[in-house]
Design a protein around this motif. Structure first.
Motif, short mmCIF file in Angstrom:
data_model
loop_
_atom_site.label_atom_id
_atom_site.label_comp_id
_atom_site.label_asym_id
_atom_site.label_seq_id
_atom_site.Cartn_x
_atom_site.Cartn_y
_atom_site.Cartn_z
N TRP A 220 2.61 12.29 3.77
CA TRP A 220 2.79 11.02 2.97
C TRP A 220 4.30 10.91 2.45
N GLU B 127 7.65 7.06 -0.82
CA GLU B 127 7.30 5.65 -1.28
C GLU B 127 5.74 5.48 -1.19
N GLN B 128 4.87 5.96 -0.36
CA GLN B 128 3.38 6.03 -0.55
C GLN B 128 2.91 6.26 -1.86
N VAL C 135 3.85 4.96 -7.45
CA VAL C 135 3.11 3.52 -7.96
C VAL C 135 3.49 3.39 -9.54
N PRO D 209 -5.10 -3.94 -4.51
CA PRO D 209 -3.86 -4.33 -5.40
C PRO D 209 -3.96 -5.57 -6.29
N VAL E 204 -2.52 4.63 -4.73
CA VAL E 204 -1.89 5.27 -3.58
C VAL E 204 -2.67 4.75 -2.31
N LYS F 110 -1.95 1.84 0.06
CA LYS F 110 -0.82 2.06 0.74
C LYS F 110 -0.77 3.14 1.95
N GLY G 191 -4.12 0.83 3.77
CA GLY G 191 -4.01 -0.46 4.11
C GLY G 191 -5.17 -1.38 3.70
#
Length: 173
Positions: free
Chosen positions: A39, A42-43, A46, A92, A157, A160, A163
């Protein structure tokens, strides 16, 4: 007259060879978790607070959070959906539109301690597992603040990494 079926010795030799090849592939790491894609930072990053402060979790923390989430919340929230109310998932957008917004670690931990209705008007601790109602919802009894933080990290997470499947509803299951 010769039989068209292979002999028992030949069948045994083929089985032994197949097992040996499989063991060799597993031993050399083929198919091991080490080959899985890592991972990205960026992923794993949060929002930590409503003001936009960020936190980066480690992969180990997210895996621990997933384990706690699945054992404590997964019965009703498998894959980020809400089985009892399909209109309010853990995606989200839905978390951001709640009152107060639940799209950061601090707000999710607050919710797990004392949940409120989606509009924030009243407590739902008597019908939703929480630390406040751990006398009723026994899965919450052994959780501490760090467990709640790890679950919140996993919830944030997951979309991310997964999807639209996270919180996307039953069409993905």
């Amino acid at each position: 007259m010769a039989s068209s079926f292979p002999s028992a010795a030949l069948r045994k030799a083929v089985r032994v060879l197949a097992r040996t090849l499989l063991a060799l592939l597993l031993f050399t790491g083929f198919g091991s978790p080490a080959l899985a894609a890592a991972w990205t930072s960026e992923q794993l990053t949060v929002p930590a607070t409503p003001d936009g402060t960020l936190v980066t979790f480690s992969e180990q923390e997210i895996k621990a959070g997933r384990k706690v989430f699945n054992s404590s919340c997964g019965e009703c929230h498998a894959g980020g959906i809400t089985k009892t109310n399909q209109n309010v998932g853990l995606d989200p957008e839905t978390l951001a539109l709640a009152t107060p917004s639940r799209d950061n670690v601090e707000a999710l931990v607050d919710y797990m301690k004392d949940p409120t209705s989606y509009d924030g008007e009243y407590s739902i601790a008597d019908v939703h597992p929480s630390m406040r109602s751990s006398d009723i919802f026994v899965k919450m009894r052994d959780l501490d603040d760090d467990d709640l933080r790890l679950m919140a990290g996993y919830i944030l997470v997951a979309p991310k990494v997964q999807g639209i499947q996270w919180g996307g509803g039953k069409i993905y299951f």
